[in-house]
Scaffold this motif. Structure first.
Motif: not given
Length: 465
Positions: A427-428, A444-445, A448
């Motif tokens: 996810t990142f 971008s993650p 969040y």
């Protein structure tokens, strides 16, 4: 999404359109990952170092398998011109050039930043930055023939075909506009021909018909057309592809052309490969990669074409190309939310643009638009065993039919009380991305604060744990 009102005929869209696009995306990324660790080596160097390349060899070079790469990043980022400037068959080179300026970060994203006059794409980007619009930004008149005819236009071209299924003329038109941002001459002819072939591949798996379809969209007297005539002749004369490769090296090898990575030798290898292995993805990967030169680019284009020709069945019957990749994609661009990606997400994005060009509203996304839905056969969307080296439970991840759709199956036959295992997807920015050469990941993650995460977990009826 703005749709061109003139594009109202959707009869060309195949019933399995999304799945075929998915197969094309998979073929593209598998080919790139297979060829990237040794791109630039000659055939002799490949054979000496690796022998015949039948599978991934990244471990022999100590590099990650899944990496950010220009072939992947440019192919699926430059399509954003349709999203940003209107989904239209008349999309201009100038609009695509503006998309370059919007999504490229100098010295970091997508391109080989090899300097003006050396890297065709860097040269074109500098022209765009100075206010020279496309197609002049990539023209031979501005940059010289040598710079204009390197390989870059061809490597970014597959997406324009995938949004134009069974419409080779549309694919050729869009490909010509896109290629002209950074290239000219034979480089544009090669890109146009390959895009037309791939668009026609949605409706035909006859390789000679596909080649003829591409030839009909470029000048009959250009070098690319003459090269194809030669290769077809050598293919008929030689049963062994090695003999044809030697003919290509003698007449169209790197020593015949200026620059570091000319389009002509590499296009010749691609045409040779699909003539010798039109129905065999596994053999095609061996031929195109063992042949050397710009292996990730050539294998990516060939892999995409065969995926579109044969669908997901292209990957059956040989080594497991899909398992290690697990649909994973990393895209280096200014769009951080698009960086950590996967082949399913990309396939739906591309297909939505194709529906728009056809004047149709895209069908609803599976499972209410869930980010992870596993609806395409074999898809795992990046989910893998977190620590396969532990080897305690022989944990496996697969895609299975479930309740009239499909789902991710996690099988742990020997997990004992008190033991834990994990199946995860990125996810990142993955930690091994720091080991990648050349292309930085501006991610971008995907997870969040403020998000609501929801999953449905169903146990097999026989599970008493």
């Amino acid at each position: 999404m703005t749709v061109n009102p003139l594009n109202r005929s959707a009869g060309h869209l195949p019933d399995d359109y999304v799945e075929r696009v998915y197969a094309g995306v998979l073929g593209k990324i598998i080919g790139v990952y297979a060829g990237r660790p040794f791109e630039g080596l000659t055939h002799d160097e490949v054979v000496k170092t690796l022998g015949t390349v039948n599978y991934y060899v990244n471990d022999r070079f100590g590099v990650p398998l899944v990496v950010a790469d220009d072939d992947i990043g440019g192919t699926f980022t430059f399509l954003k011109a349709l999203e940003d400037h209107g989904v239209s068959s008349t999309l201009s080179a100038e609009a695509i050039g503006k998309t370059w300026l919007n999504y490229l970060i100098e010295d970091r994203a997508i391109l080989w930043w090899g300097g003006s006059g050396n890297s065709s794409e860097h040269t074109a980007w500098l022209n765009l930055k100075k206010g020279i619009p496309a197609p002049r930004s990539g023209s031979a008149a501005v940059n010289g023939v040598a710079t204009a005819e390197q390989i870059g236009a061809q490597i970014f071209i597959d997406g324009w075909a995938m949004v134009s299924p069974r419409q080779p003329s549309l694919a050729a038109r869009l490909a010509r506009a896109a290629a002209s941002v950074s290239h000219d001459g034979e480089a544009v002819h090669a890109a146009v021909l390959w895009a037309a072939m791939e668009a026609e591949a949605f409706g035909s798996n006859d390789i000679n018909h596909l080649i003829d379809t591409g030839l009909a969209r470029i000048p009959g007297d250009c070098l690319i057309a003459r090269l194809i005539t030669d290769i077809r002749g050598w293919h008929l004369a030689y049963a062994d592809w090695h003999d044809t490769r030697q003919e290509i090296d003698d007449k169209y090898g790197y020593h015949r052309f200026p620059g570091s990575c000319h389009v002509v030798p590499n296009h010749a290898i691609m045409i040779m490969t699909v003539l010798y292995a039109p129905d065999d993805f596994h053999r095609a990967m061996a031929i195109v990669n063992t042949s050397g030169w710009d292996t990730d680019c050539n294998a990516g284009n060939v892999g995409c074409l065969l995926g579109l020709m044969h669908g997901l069945a292209a990957f059956d019957g040989g080594p497991d190309w899909r398992g290690p990749v697990a649909d994973q994609m990393l895209i280096s661009s200014a769009d951080g939310g698009n960086s950590v990606n996967n082949a399913v997400q990309t396939a739906y994005y591309v297909a939505d643009l194709g529906y728009g060009l056809a004047g149709k509203t895209p069908p609803p996304r599976p499972k209410g638009g869930a980010q992870f839905h596993f609806s395409l056969p074999g898809s795992v969307q990046g989910f893998k065993v977190q620590d396969p080296s532990a080897g305690r439970s022989q944990l496996t991840v697969s895609n299975v039919a479930f309740e009239e759709t499909r789902a991710l199956c996690v099988d742990f036959p020997r997990l004992r009380s008190g033991e834990t295992e994990a199946v995860t997807t990125s996810t990142f920015t993955p930690l091994n991305a720091m080991n990648m050469r050349q292309y930085d990941l501006m991610a971008s993650p995907l997870v969040y604060p403020g998000q609501r995460l929801k999953a449905r977990i169903v146990s097999d009826a026989g599970n008493r744990g």
